[in-house]
Design a protein around this motif. Structure first.
Motif, PDB file in Angstrom:
ATOM      1  N   GLU A  18       0.841  -1.195   0.000  1.00 15.75           N
ATOM      2  CA  GLU A  18       0.000   0.000   0.000  1.00 15.75           C
ATOM      3  C   GLU A  18       0.879   1.249   0.000  1.00 15.75           C
ATOM      4  N   ILE A  19       0.243   2.383  -0.240  1.00 14.82           N
ATOM      5  CA  ILE A  19       0.905   3.677  -0.107  1.00 14.82           C
ATOM      6  C   ILE A  19       0.417   4.314   1.191  1.00 14.82           C
ATOM      7  N   LEU A  20       1.365   4.622   2.071  1.00 18.76           N
ATOM      8  CA  LEU A  20       1.059   5.233   3.369  1.00 18.76           C
ATOM      9  C   LEU A  20       1.601   6.650   3.394  1.00 18.76           C
ATOM     10  N   ALA A  21       0.760   7.613   3.705  1.00 19.74           N
ATOM     11  CA  ALA A  21       1.182   9.001   3.854  1.00 19.74           C
ATOM     12  C   ALA A  21       1.349   9.331   5.336  1.00 19.74           C
ATOM     13  N   LEU A  80      10.749   4.788   0.343  1.00 22.52           N
ATOM     14  CA  LEU A  80      10.535   5.841   1.330  1.00 22.52           C
ATOM     15  C   LEU A  80      10.789   7.191   0.666  1.00 22.52           C
ATOM     16  N   LEU A  81       9.881   8.142   0.871  1.00 21.48           N
ATOM     17  CA  LEU A  81      10.018   9.457   0.260  1.00 21.48           C
ATOM     18  C   LEU A  81       9.760  10.533   1.309  1.00 21.48           C
ATOM     19  N   ILE A 123       6.047   4.609   1.562  1.00 22.63           N
ATOM     20  CA  ILE A 123       5.739   5.536   2.653  1.00 22.63           C
ATOM     21  C   ILE A 123       6.276   6.900   2.266  1.00 22.63           C
ATOM     22  N   PHE A 124       5.426   7.920   2.328  1.00 23.48           N
ATOM     23  CA  PHE A 124       5.924   9.262   2.029  1.00 23.48           C
ATOM     24  C   PHE A 124       5.444  10.271   3.069  1.00 23.48           C
ATOM     25  N   ILE A 183      -2.154  17.908   2.827  1.00 29.59           N
ATOM     26  CA  ILE A 183      -3.208  16.913   2.964  1.00 29.59           C
ATOM     27  C   ILE A 183      -3.728  16.493   1.589  1.00 29.59           C
ATOM     28  N   ALA A 184      -3.732  17.429   0.639  1.00 25.43           N
ATOM     29  CA  ALA A 184      -4.212  17.109  -0.702  1.00 25.43           C
ATOM     30  C   ALA A 184      -3.357  16.021  -1.343  1.00 25.43           C
ATOM     31  N   ASP A 185      -2.029  16.066  -1.121  1.00 28.09           N
ATOM     32  CA  ASP A 185      -1.136  15.033  -1.659  1.00 28.09           C
ATOM     33  C   ASP A 185      -1.459  13.681  -1.035  1.00 28.09           C
ATOM     34  N   ALA A 186      -1.667  13.691   0.287  1.00 28.51           N
ATOM     35  CA  ALA A 186      -1.976  12.446   0.991  1.00 28.51           C
ATOM     36  C   ALA A 186      -3.284  11.847   0.487  1.00 28.51           C
ATOM     37  N   GLU A 187      -4.288  12.683   0.312  1.00 28.30           N
ATOM     38  CA  GLU A 187      -5.603  12.194  -0.117  1.00 28.30           C
ATOM     39  C   GLU A 187      -5.577  11.674  -1.543  1.00 28.30           C
TER      40      GLU A 187
END
Length: 215
Positions: free
Chosen positions: A24-27, A150-151, A182-183, A188-192
């Motif tokens: 998965e991608i985790l913010a 990781l970013l 994981i970044f 918040i817009a990037d995370a969403e």
């Protein structure tokens, strides 16, 4: 699967992390200095927890009962906030710097095409734009075919057009590779837009986690 369960004492608080992450991608979001980058550094092996365990696909990166696994053996791709490109090396040399000699050149060539930097290989970092540097750094972090990416604030220095392009490229790579990503972000817009899961860290504590539901 990435499994994280550790504590690390920082200057003003204890970083306490406990979670699992599949493909998965985790913010990671939260205030500056809350422990987000330290979490990435612990996974990468740049720093070590005080107690606990970190493992990926049942390979122990860190455990109380054994010596920490060396950075070079973790197969972690890490894109640093400042991109950390060597100014005296060309783009091509930067990409190949930490890549094992046995790595498939065809794979690296494909990456340069996907990320649109084939025409930059002979240039030096001071000759390319911020968006181009970000894509070069991302290519370098993926060149050794890591098991996790990781970013750290990967889009902070980009304008809107380059941010959208790089984010779409990241989603395309994740769909193709199916590895945990994981970044860290303050947007918040990037995370969403990008993340399957969003974790908020404040003063070393996980204060909330959101799971994005596919409609």
């Amino acid at each position: 699967m990435l499994q994280v369960d550790f504590k690390k004492q920082l200057d003003h608080f204890s970083l306490t992390m406990q979670f699992r992450l599949d493909k998965e991608i985790l913010a990671l979001v939260g205030s500056s200095g809350s422990g987000k980058t330290t979490l990435l550094n612990c996974i990468a092996g740049i720093v070590h927890p005080d107690v606990g365990e970190i493992s990926l696909n049942e390979r122990k990166f860190y455990s109380d009962d054994q010596k920490p696994l060396k950075i070079q053996k973790r197969k972690v791709g890490y894109l640093f906030q400042d991109y950390a490109l060597f100014p005296h090396l060309t783009v091509e040399q930067n990409i190949l710097y930490a890549v094992p000699r046995e790595s498939a050149i065809a794979h690296i060539t494909e990456l340069t095409k996907i990320l649109g930097i084939t025409g930059l290989l002979g240039k030096y970092p001071h000759q390319i734009s911020g968006g181009e540097k970000q894509r070069v750094a991302l290519t370098r972090s993926l060149a050794a075919q890591p098991d996790i990416l990781l970013l750290d604030e990967p889009f902070s220095a980009l304008d809107d057009a380059n941010r959208d392009r790089c984010q779409n490229e990241l989603l395309r790579i994740h769909e193709k590779w199916q590895i945990p990503i994981i970044f860290v972000t303050h947007r918040i817009a990037d995370a969403e837009k990008l993340a399957d899961r969003i974790m908020r860290i404040e003063k070393g504590q996980m204060t909330e986690e959101t799971v994005r539901l596919e409609l």
